[in-house]
Design an enzyme around this catalytic site. Structure first.
Site, mmCIF file in Angstrom:
data_model
loop_
_atom_site.group_PDB
_atom_site.id
_atom_site.type_symbol
_atom_site.label_atom_id
_atom_site.label_comp_id
_atom_site.label_asym_id
_atom_site.label_seq_id
_atom_site.Cartn_x
_atom_site.Cartn_y
_atom_site.Cartn_z
ATOM 1 N N GLU A 7 0.812 -1.229 0.000
ATOM 2 C CA GLU A 7 0.000 0.000 0.000
ATOM 3 C C GLU A 7 0.840 1.272 0.000
ATOM 4 O OE1 GLU A 7 -2.418 2.121 -0.889
ATOM 5 O OE2 GLU A 7 -3.712 0.483 -0.245
ATOM 6 N N GLY B 142 1.815 6.940 -1.063
ATOM 7 C CA GLY B 142 2.143 7.003 0.371
ATOM 8 C C GLY B 142 0.952 6.584 1.222
ATOM 9 N N ILE C 177 -2.138 7.368 1.045
ATOM 10 C CA ILE C 177 -3.468 7.270 0.413
ATOM 11 C C ILE C 177 -3.796 5.805 0.155
ATOM 12 C CG2 ILE C 177 -4.866 7.944 -1.568
ATOM 13 C CD1 ILE C 177 -2.804 10.155 -2.139
ATOM 14 N N GLU D 221 15.076 15.834 -3.206
ATOM 15 C CA GLU D 221 16.312 15.169 -2.808
ATOM 16 C C GLU D 221 17.513 15.839 -3.458
ATOM 17 O OE1 GLU D 221 16.429 11.346 -1.974
ATOM 18 O OE2 GLU D 221 14.275 11.132 -1.685
ATOM 19 N N ASP E 59 10.156 7.966 -10.839
ATOM 20 C CA ASP E 59 9.409 7.536 -9.652
ATOM 21 C C ASP E 59 7.921 7.382 -10.011
ATOM 22 O OD1 ASP E 59 9.063 7.429 -6.536
ATOM 23 O OD2 ASP E 59 7.713 9.026 -7.176
ATOM 24 N N LYS F 298 5.405 3.986 -10.182
ATOM 25 C CA LYS F 298 4.103 3.940 -9.512
ATOM 26 C C LYS F 298 2.966 3.620 -10.491
ATOM 27 C CE LYS F 298 5.594 7.017 -5.777
ATOM 28 N NZ LYS F 298 5.792 8.417 -5.391
ATOM 29 N N GLY G 202 5.982 11.083 3.528
ATOM 30 C CA GLY G 202 6.109 11.563 4.914
ATOM 31 C C GLY G 202 6.000 10.390 5.880
HETATM 32 N N1 LIG Z 1 10.063 8.683 2.773
HETATM 33 C C1 LIG Z 1 8.829 8.635 2.327
HETATM 34 O O1 LIG Z 1 8.016 9.531 2.577
HETATM 35 C C2 LIG Z 1 8.380 7.478 1.496
HETATM 36 C C3 LIG Z 1 9.203 6.402 1.256
HETATM 37 N N2 LIG Z 1 8.761 5.335 0.554
HETATM 38 C C4 LIG Z 1 9.642 4.186 0.338
HETATM 39 O O2 LIG Z 1 9.959 3.623 1.603
HETATM 40 C C5 LIG Z 1 11.269 3.062 1.569
HETATM 41 C C6 LIG Z 1 12.102 3.643 2.698
HETATM 42 O O3 LIG Z 1 12.203 5.029 2.522
HETATM 43 P P1 LIG Z 1 12.779 5.981 3.681
HETATM 44 O O4 LIG Z 1 12.296 5.527 5.001
HETATM 45 O O5 LIG Z 1 12.490 7.363 3.222
HETATM 46 O O6 LIG Z 1 14.335 5.681 3.560
HETATM 47 P P2 LIG Z 1 15.512 6.141 4.557
HETATM 48 O O7 LIG Z 1 16.713 6.363 3.722
HETATM 49 O O8 LIG Z 1 15.054 7.230 5.458
HETATM 50 O O9 LIG Z 1 15.735 4.849 5.472
HETATM 51 C C7 LIG Z 1 16.325 3.670 5.005
HETATM 52 C C8 LIG Z 1 16.591 2.767 6.189
HETATM 53 O O10 LIG Z 1 17.075 1.510 5.729
HETATM 54 C C9 LIG Z 1 18.338 1.220 6.300
HETATM 55 N N3 LIG Z 1 19.148 0.617 5.238
HETATM 56 C C10 LIG Z 1 19.236 1.003 3.946
HETATM 57 N N4 LIG Z 1 20.070 0.171 3.292
HETATM 58 C C11 LIG Z 1 20.493 -0.735 4.172
HETATM 59 C C12 LIG Z 1 21.386 -1.844 4.113
HETATM 60 N N5 LIG Z 1 21.978 -2.186 2.966
HETATM 61 N N6 LIG Z 1 21.604 -2.573 5.229
HETATM 62 C C13 LIG Z 1 21.017 -2.235 6.399
HETATM 63 N N7 LIG Z 1 20.159 -1.193 6.528
HETATM 64 C C14 LIG Z 1 19.911 -0.464 5.423
HETATM 65 C C15 LIG Z 1 18.909 2.527 6.776
HETATM 66 O O11 LIG Z 1 19.765 2.287 7.874
HETATM 67 P P3 LIG Z 1 20.466 3.489 8.717
HETATM 68 O O12 LIG Z 1 19.339 4.177 9.445
HETATM 69 O O13 LIG Z 1 21.363 2.789 9.647
HETATM 70 O O14 LIG Z 1 21.138 4.343 7.704
HETATM 71 C C16 LIG Z 1 17.650 3.304 7.161
HETATM 72 O O15 LIG Z 1 17.282 2.987 8.476
HETATM 73 C C17 LIG Z 1 11.800 3.342 0.161
HETATM 74 O O16 LIG Z 1 11.558 2.228 -0.652
HETATM 75 C C18 LIG Z 1 10.977 4.530 -0.291
HETATM 76 O O17 LIG Z 1 10.843 4.605 -1.694
HETATM 77 C C19 LIG Z 1 7.483 5.267 0.072
HETATM 78 C C20 LIG Z 1 6.611 6.297 0.277
HETATM 79 C C21 LIG Z 1 7.002 7.503 0.940
HETATM 80 N N1 LIG Z 2 9.847 10.976 -3.908
HETATM 81 C C1 LIG Z 2 8.444 10.711 -3.796
HETATM 82 C C2 LIG Z 2 8.063 10.334 -2.372
HETATM 83 C C3 LIG Z 2 7.851 8.898 -2.215
HETATM 84 O O1 LIG Z 2 7.180 8.180 -2.943
HETATM 85 C C4 LIG Z 2 7.634 11.962 -4.140
HETATM 86 O O2 LIG Z 2 8.214 13.046 -4.337
HETATM 87 O O3 LIG Z 2 6.419 11.830 -4.244
HETATM 88 NA NA NA Z 3 -0.893 4.144 -0.783
#
Ligand SMILES: NC(=O)C1=CN([C@@H]2O[C@H](COP(=O)(O)OP(=O)(O)OC[C@H]3O[C@@H](n4cnc5c(N)ncnc54)[C@H](OP(=O)(O)O)[C@@H]3O)[C@@H](O)[C@H]2O)C=CC1
Ligand SMILES: N[C@@H](CC=O)C(=O)O
Ligand code: NA
Length: 429
Positions: A126, A131, A133, A187, A198, A202, A302
């Site tokens: 989901e 995100g 939604i 970013e 991206d 989706k 978020g």
């Molecule tokens: N951010 C958002 O709003 C959204 C994100 N997503 C998706 O969610 C997923 C996560 O995003 P997000 O939380 O923003 O990512 P972050 O970069 O904030 O977090 C990634 C986490 O994964 C850990 N990590 C990454 N690679 C490794 C590895 N090789 N070994 C061990 N730990 C690892 C990192 O560890 P450490 O903390 O130690 O660095 C960190 O805790 C992605 O697929 C993203 O596309 C989807 C919708 C919205």
């Molecule tokens: N990078 C994306 C956030 C996660 O899906 C966006 O800008 O919408």
């Molecule tokens: Na969703």
């Protein structure tokens, strides 16, 4: 405690999910049956916004997906590898999976869902689109009784934020992008967002659910917003449109056996439901029979919003684990294994907006009309609006035309001696 979670990643989404699970009172009572059993990270000494017992945290992510005590693996680490391998390992070990990883699902979905079906486990996603939604679950369940014909989304918050600011401030793309990066809305490497990749991931996922067939990501046409100028945004405004980066999946009008799946900046009529979706928000308009139009709107990213989606998937899995049946629930499994046929962009039937810079000569508009006419392109409106230095600016909006024929007409127009350049070509909804 009932159900044990192994969470891969404790970044934005992982932290939001842990926070939500640690604050379960007043939410669905099943959440209180969940134990955060292991959490995998890269840097164990990083300070975190959540408190977990030290023995819960590990850098050995394989030990989580191989741990027989773990019931559900929550992949919120992102990236392609090792996320793909860890998801597959979890599935092969009989664990259900929740993932937010649209990039991995759009590329490896066929492999992942085939493995999940063989292992009799569910892969829930989901959070991967829109995100917070709810859109994946409605497509799989509530809306699946409809014959859907179109899914149109604003599914990337970064580009919607940039386009909204360009529109309200009359600013250039580069200036707004730099400011968005400074403010943390874009970013440091904005490529995946700004170039439409991206949104491409989706819409591939949404199309596979709406049209019940796998989508080969290479078949998804992706065009980003780098070339959208403030001049075009101003013309859009004058002509009654706004420019949005739309992700569209649609039955081809001329050949219903094929889909059109694409991402591109689009002139959207101001009266269209997606025209008023501004800033970082996302919205997805689903159209079908007999339902008509349904629109989903909300925060596409978020920590809290995405955690809501991740946790709702966890909740569905907890409910499935608690039911006494071993038969797979057909509303949770992935039921398609064939690929959908996707038509090339040259087959798209659409209206176009084109902006030309020409020499200030008599008969230029006539020459443009002749070239378009030679290729069967019918013009809806043509206006000579002003000057840019010595050059005249002419804006054309066409009727529906096959994209291939429109491009042929443009190639002919480009060779006219009176034509200086064609700075913009955008599709019109
Ligand atoms: N951010 C958002 O709003 C959204 C994100 N997503 C998706 O969610 C997923 C996560 O995003 P997000 O939380 O923003 O990512 P972050 O970069 O904030 O977090 C990634 C986490 O994964 C850990 N990590 C990454 N690679 C490794 C590895 N090789 N070994 C061990 N730990 C690892 C990192 O560890 P450490 O903390 O130690 O660095 C960190 O805790 C992605 O697929 C993203 O596309 C989807 C919708 C919205
Ligand atoms: N990078 C994306 C956030 C996660 O899906 C966006 O800008 O919408
Ligand atoms: Na969703």
């Amino acid at each position: 405690m009932g159900v044990k979670l192994g969470i891969l990643g404790l970044g934005t989404v992982g932290t939001g999910t842990v926070q939500l699970l640690q604050d379960a009172v007043g939410r669905h009572p099943l959440l209180q049956e969940i134990e955060i059993y292991r959490v995998g990270v890269r840097s164990p000494n990083k300070s975190r916004d959540v408190q977990l017992q030290p023995e819960v945290i590990t850098t050995d992510l394989e030990s989580i997906v191989n741990d027989p005590a773990v019931d559900i693996v929550v992949e919120v680490m992102g990236g392609l590898e090792p996320a793909r391998s860890l998801i597959l390992q979890a599935i092969n070990n009989g664990k259900h999976v929740v993932t937010a990883n649209k990039a991995a699902i759009a590329r490896f979905g066929a492999e992942i869902f085939t493995a999940a079906n063989q292992a009799g486990v569910y892969v829930m996603l989901e959070a991967a689109v829109g995100g917070g939604i709810p859109v994946i679950q409605p497509l799989k369940q509530a809306l699946s009784v409809n014959r859907l014909h179109t899914v149109t989304g604003i599914v990337n918050g970064t580009t919607n934020y940039i386009l909204t600011r360009m529109q309200t401030e009359g600013s250039d793309f580069g200036d707004v992008l730099a400011d968005a990066q400074r403010l943390g809305y874009a970013e440091a490497d904005p490529t995946a967002d700004v170039d439409g990749l991206d949104a491409g991931d989706k819409i591939a996922i949404l199309a596979s659910l709406a049209f019940d067939g796998r989508i080969n990501l290479e078949d998804v046409y992706c065009e980003g917003i780098r070339q959208v100028s403030k001049t075009d945004i101003a013309y859009a405004e004058k002509l009654g449109f706004v420019i949005k980066l739309l992700a569209i999946a649609k039955n081809q009008a001329q050949d219903a056996t094929k889909l059109s799946v694409r991402v591109h900046p689009t002139f959207v009529p101001k009266t269209h439901p997606l025209a008023s979706i501004n800033g970082v928000y996302n919205a997805i308009l689903v159209e079908g029979e007999p339902i008509g139009q349904v629109m989903f709107f909300g925060p596409g990213a978020g920590a809290g919003a995405t955690a809501s989606a991740v946790t709702s998937d966890i909740l569905s899995l907890v409910a499935a684990l608690k039911s006494n049946t071993t038969a797979p629930n057909p509303l949770l499994t992935c039921r398609h294994e064939e690929y959908s046929q996707v038509a090339p962009i040259s087959d798209l039937l659409t209206r176009f907006y084109a902006r030309f810079l020409t020499k200030d000569q008599a008969g230029v508009i006539g020459q443009l009309g002749t070239c378009f006419g030679n290729h069967g392109v019918s013009i809806e409106s043509i206006v000579q609006t002003g000057f840019q230095g010595e050059l005249v600016e002419i804006v054309v909006v066409t009727h529906d035309v096959r994209e291939g024929e429109f491009r042929q007409a443009l190639a002919e127009i480009q060779n006219l001696p009176a034509i200086d350049s064609i700075p913009s070509i955008l599709r019109v909804l």
